[in-house]
Motif scaffolding. Structure first.
Motif, PDB file in Angstrom:
ATOM      1  N   MET A   1       8.843  -3.724 -13.995  1.00  0.00           N
ATOM      2  CA  MET A   1       8.745  -2.848 -12.838  1.00  0.00           C
ATOM      3  C   MET A   1       7.526  -3.230 -12.007  1.00  0.00           C
ATOM      4  SD  MET A   1       8.238   1.310 -12.662  1.00  0.00           S
ATOM      5  CE  MET A   1       9.805   1.654 -13.428  1.00  0.00           C
ATOM      6  N   LYS A   2       7.697  -3.255 -10.694  1.00  0.00           N
ATOM      7  CA  LYS A   2       6.597  -3.526  -9.763  1.00  0.00           C
ATOM      8  C   LYS A   2       6.280  -2.243  -9.016  1.00  0.00           C
ATOM      9  CE  LYS A   2       7.881  -8.370  -9.076  1.00  0.00           C
ATOM     10  NZ  LYS A   2       8.265  -9.412  -8.094  1.00  0.00           N
ATOM     11  N   ILE A   3       5.016  -1.815  -9.093  1.00  0.00           N
ATOM     12  CA  ILE A   3       4.609  -0.549  -8.493  1.00  0.00           C
ATOM     13  C   ILE A   3       3.504  -0.796  -7.476  1.00  0.00           C
ATOM     14  CG2 ILE A   3       3.602   1.727  -8.918  1.00  0.00           C
ATOM     15  CD1 ILE A   3       4.807   1.643 -11.701  1.00  0.00           C
ATOM     16  N   LEU A   4       3.684  -0.229  -6.285  1.00  0.00           N
ATOM     17  CA  LEU A   4       2.632  -0.223  -5.267  1.00  0.00           C
ATOM     18  C   LEU A   4       1.885   1.100  -5.380  1.00  0.00           C
ATOM     19  CD1 LEU A   4       1.441  -1.689  -2.697  1.00  0.00           C
ATOM     20  CD2 LEU A   4       2.879  -0.110  -1.387  1.00  0.00           C
ATOM     21  N   VAL A   5       0.565   1.022  -5.536  1.00  0.00           N
ATOM     22  CA  VAL A   5      -0.262   2.213  -5.675  1.00  0.00           C
ATOM     23  C   VAL A   5      -1.172   2.345  -4.467  1.00  0.00           C
ATOM     24  CG1 VAL A   5      -2.087   3.326  -7.019  1.00  0.00           C
ATOM     25  CG2 VAL A   5      -0.203   2.187  -8.193  1.00  0.00           C
ATOM     26  N   SER A   6      -1.250   3.552  -3.926  1.00  0.00           N
ATOM     27  CA  SER A   6      -2.168   3.849  -2.834  1.00  0.00           C
ATOM     28  C   SER A   6      -2.773   5.228  -3.075  1.00  0.00           C
ATOM     29  CB  SER A   6      -1.441   3.784  -1.486  1.00  0.00           C
ATOM     30  OG  SER A   6      -2.375   3.824  -0.407  1.00  0.00           O
ATOM     31  N   ASN A   7      -3.618   5.669  -2.153  1.00  0.00           N
ATOM     32  CA  ASN A   7      -4.198   7.014  -2.255  1.00  0.00           C
ATOM     33  C   ASN A   7      -4.809   7.398  -0.909  1.00  0.00           C
ATOM     34  OD1 ASN A   7      -6.646   5.649  -2.044  1.00  0.00           O
ATOM     35  ND2 ASN A   7      -7.564   6.586  -3.852  1.00  0.00           N
ATOM     36  N   ASP A   8      -5.502   8.538  -0.865  1.00  0.00           N
ATOM     37  CA  ASP A   8      -6.237   8.888   0.356  1.00  0.00           C
ATOM     38  C   ASP A   8      -7.722   9.078   0.088  1.00  0.00           C
ATOM     39  OD1 ASP A   8      -6.422  11.365  -0.852  1.00  0.00           O
ATOM     40  OD2 ASP A   8      -5.486  12.486   0.783  1.00  0.00           O
ATOM     41  N   ASP A   9      -8.155   8.899  -1.164  1.00  0.00           N
ATOM     42  CA  ASP A   9      -9.567   9.045  -1.505  1.00  0.00           C
ATOM     43  C   ASP A   9     -10.349   7.743  -1.397  1.00  0.00           C
ATOM     44  OD1 ASP A   9      -9.341  11.756  -2.038  1.00  0.00           O
ATOM     45  OD2 ASP A   9      -8.865  11.457  -4.149  1.00  0.00           O
ATOM     46  N   GLY A  10      -9.667   6.642  -1.089  1.00  0.00           N
ATOM     47  CA  GLY A  10     -10.331   5.357  -0.974  1.00  0.00           C
ATOM     48  C   GLY A  10     -10.120   4.475  -2.189  1.00  0.00           C
ATOM     49  N   TYR A  11     -10.253   3.175  -1.982  1.00  0.00           N
ATOM     50  CA  TYR A  11      -9.895   2.209  -3.035  1.00  0.00           C
ATOM     51  C   TYR A  11     -10.840   2.228  -4.224  1.00  0.00           C
ATOM     52  CZ  TYR A  11     -13.595  -1.098  -1.577  1.00  0.00           C
ATOM     53  OH  TYR A  11     -14.797  -1.698  -1.298  1.00  0.00           O
ATOM     54  N   GLN A  12     -11.997   2.881  -4.092  1.00  0.00           N
ATOM     55  CA  GLN A  12     -12.939   2.957  -5.213  1.00  0.00           C
ATOM     56  C   GLN A  12     -12.869   4.290  -5.952  1.00  0.00           C
ATOM     57  OE1 GLN A  12     -16.455   1.990  -2.758  1.00  0.00           O
ATOM     58  NE2 GLN A  12     -16.671   0.124  -3.973  1.00  0.00           N
ATOM     59  N   ALA A  13     -11.934   5.133  -5.593  1.00  0.00           N
ATOM     60  CA  ALA A  13     -11.845   6.471  -6.176  1.00  0.00           C
ATOM     61  C   ALA A  13     -11.524   6.399  -7.671  1.00  0.00           C
ATOM     62  CB  ALA A  13     -10.787   7.288  -5.449  1.00  0.00           C
ATOM     63  N   PRO A  14     -12.182   7.216  -8.486  1.00  0.00           N
ATOM     64  CA  PRO A  14     -11.944   7.167  -9.935  1.00  0.00           C
ATOM     65  C   PRO A  14     -10.515   7.520 -10.327  1.00  0.00           C
ATOM     66  CG  PRO A  14     -13.337   9.042  -9.346  1.00  0.00           C
ATOM     67  CD  PRO A  14     -13.246   8.178  -8.138  1.00  0.00           C
ATOM     68  N   GLY A  15      -9.870   8.406  -9.574  1.00  0.00           N
ATOM     69  CA  GLY A  15      -8.489   8.750  -9.892  1.00  0.00           C
ATOM     70  C   GLY A  15      -7.555   7.568  -9.723  1.00  0.00           C
ATOM     71  N   LEU A  16      -7.770   6.785  -8.697  1.00  0.00           N
ATOM     72  CA  LEU A  16      -6.977   5.574  -8.475  1.00  0.00           C
ATOM     73  C   LEU A  16      -7.199   4.579  -9.607  1.00  0.00           C
ATOM     74  CD1 LEU A  16      -5.218   3.894  -6.361  1.00  0.00           C
ATOM     75  CD2 LEU A  16      -7.404   2.930  -5.626  1.00  0.00           C
ATOM     76  N   LEU A  17      -8.443   4.384  -9.979  1.00  0.00           N
ATOM     77  CA  LEU A  17      -8.768   3.428 -11.037  1.00  0.00           C
ATOM     78  C   LEU A  17      -8.109   3.833 -12.358  1.00  0.00           C
ATOM     79  CD1 LEU A  17     -12.575   2.934 -10.249  1.00  0.00           C
ATOM     80  CD2 LEU A  17     -10.690   1.431  -9.599  1.00  0.00           C
ATOM     81  N   CYS A  18      -8.154   5.116 -12.673  1.00  0.00           N
ATOM     82  CA  CYS A  18      -7.545   5.602 -13.920  1.00  0.00           C
ATOM     83  C   CYS A  18      -6.029   5.394 -13.894  1.00  0.00           C
ATOM     84  CB  CYS A  18      -7.887   7.068 -14.106  1.00  0.00           C
ATOM     85  SG  CYS A  18      -7.180   7.803 -15.588  1.00  0.00           S
ATOM     86  N   LEU A  19      -5.397   5.718 -12.778  1.00  0.00           N
ATOM     87  CA  LEU A  19      -3.951   5.550 -12.665  1.00  0.00           C
ATOM     88  C   LEU A  19      -3.556   4.093 -12.833  1.00  0.00           C
ATOM     89  CD1 LEU A  19      -1.145   6.712 -11.987  1.00  0.00           C
ATOM     90  CD2 LEU A  19      -1.690   6.341  -9.566  1.00  0.00           C
ATOM     91  N   VAL A  20      -4.283   3.204 -12.182  1.00  0.00           N
ATOM     92  CA  VAL A  20      -3.941   1.781 -12.240  1.00  0.00           C
ATOM     93  C   VAL A  20      -4.086   1.249 -13.659  1.00  0.00           C
ATOM     94  CG1 VAL A  20      -4.649  -0.521 -11.488  1.00  0.00           C
ATOM     95  CG2 VAL A  20      -4.465   1.338  -9.819  1.00  0.00           C
ATOM     96  N   VAL A  77       0.294  12.757  -0.181  1.00  0.00           N
ATOM     97  CA  VAL A  77       1.724  12.992   0.005  1.00  0.00           C
ATOM     98  C   VAL A  77       2.265  12.079   1.103  1.00  0.00           C
ATOM     99  CG1 VAL A  77       3.456  14.693   0.686  1.00  0.00           C
ATOM    100  CG2 VAL A  77       1.600  15.350  -0.851  1.00  0.00           C
ATOM    101  N   ALA A  78       1.478  11.877   2.162  1.00  0.00           N
ATOM    102  CA  ALA A  78       1.918  11.020   3.264  1.00  0.00           C
ATOM    103  C   ALA A  78       2.129   9.576   2.818  1.00  0.00           C
ATOM    104  CB  ALA A  78       0.899  11.074   4.408  1.00  0.00           C
ATOM    105  N   ALA A  79       1.256   9.076   1.951  1.00  0.00           N
ATOM    106  CA  ALA A  79       1.408   7.709   1.457  1.00  0.00           C
ATOM    107  C   ALA A  79       2.715   7.558   0.694  1.00  0.00           C
ATOM    108  CB  ALA A  79       0.223   7.334   0.572  1.00  0.00           C
ATOM    109  N   ALA A  80       3.013   8.546  -0.154  1.00  0.00           N
ATOM    110  CA  ALA A  80       4.288   8.515  -0.878  1.00  0.00           C
ATOM    111  C   ALA A  80       5.461   8.637   0.090  1.00  0.00           C
ATOM    112  CB  ALA A  80       4.324   9.639  -1.908  1.00  0.00           C
ATOM    113  N   MET A  81       5.317   9.516   1.070  1.00  0.00           N
ATOM    114  CA  MET A  81       6.393   9.724   2.037  1.00  0.00           C
ATOM    115  C   MET A  81       6.688   8.453   2.827  1.00  0.00           C
ATOM    116  SD  MET A  81       8.198  12.485   2.620  1.00  0.00           S
ATOM    117  CE  MET A  81       7.225  13.978   2.469  1.00  0.00           C
TER     118      MET A  81
END
Length: 250
Positions: A1-20, A106-110
């Motif tokens: 599976m290939k997954i594109l991950v984004s967020n709105d807190d910025g590319y250094q956000a800890p939540g993004l890092l944990c998810l990835v 939500v907008a990024a997912a949308m």
């Protein structure tokens, strides 16, 4: 599976890092996110100046634009291959009820769904989260179930997932929920800049109004993961007939 991950807190956000880090165990992950916090950017696209895409030392791509810009670029020619799905998060702070109108997560997912891919938005219900891993594990669990059960979501829907900020063992389960609603926002806060000119801060979001059983608020308040299918079509179909009859009057 290939997954594109984004967020709105910025590319250094800890939540993004944990998810990835969690998703990398089960999928090929590509990250493209704003260069800084762009919370409440909603579905805005940048049209008045060019967007620049840069690569961080860890391989993440970051953009001087909005969450929607990031996903739009990723799916409209930036990369040679398309992912299988888009996941936005893990957001710091819940996206419940009226919040989804403003949410960059939500907008990024949308935007992923607008461009033809299944999409999830994931948030943790605290602005000072201690348990990002709980939310990441929820995403991993949902992906496993989606693959096993082959849930066929409508083409114009996404799943908006909110997770209590608690250890995994303290979750009571997952619930399918509808959006609740808030009271009107608190008043804007007026202040003065160093030149004695007035400036304003947007006030806090309103308190819960519709938060009864079945809502996303109720699930979170009772230690359940809230999963709300969001419908992209904003048409109020029940009002079409009455409006058409009114317009037809002489």
């Amino acid at each position: 599976m290939k997954i594109l991950v984004s967020n709105d807190d910025g590319y250094q956000a800890p939540g993004l890092l944990c998810l990835v880090e969690t998703l990398k165990k089960i999928a090929e992950v590509t990250v493209i996110a704003p260069e800084r916090n762009r919370s409440a950017a909603s579905n805005s696209l940048t049209l008045e100046y060019p967007l620049r895409v840069k690569t961080a030392p860890n391989g993440f791509f970051y953009v001087n634009g909005t969450p929607t810009d990031c996903v739009h670029l990723a799916l409209s020619g930036l990369f040679d291959t398309l992912p299988d799905m888009v996941i936005a998060g893990i957001n710091s702070g819940a996206n419940l009820g009226d919040d989804v109108i403003y949410s960059g997560t939500v907008a990024a997912a949308m935007e992923g769904r607008f461009l033809g891919l299944p999409a999830l938005a994931i948030s943790t219900a605290s602005f000072t989260p201690q348990y990002y891993q709980t939310a990441a594990t929820v995403v991993k669990t949902i992906l496993s179930r989606l693959q096993a059960d082959d849930l066929d979501l409508p083409i114009n829907s996404i799943l908006n997932i909110n997770v209590p900020d608690c250890p995994w063992k303290d979750l009571k389960g997952m619930q399918a929920t509808r959006l609740g609603s808030r009271h009107r926002a608190e008043p804007s806060i007026k202040s003065l800049d160093p030149h004695n000119h007035p400036v304003y801060w947007i006030g806090p979001a309103g308190l819960e109004q519709d938060a009864g059983f079945g809502t996303d608020f109720h699930a979170i308040n009772h230690s359940f993961v809230s999963i709300t299918p969001l419908h992209v079509d904003l048409t109020r179909h029940s009002a079409l007939s009455a409006l058409g009859n009114w317009l037809a009057k002489d």
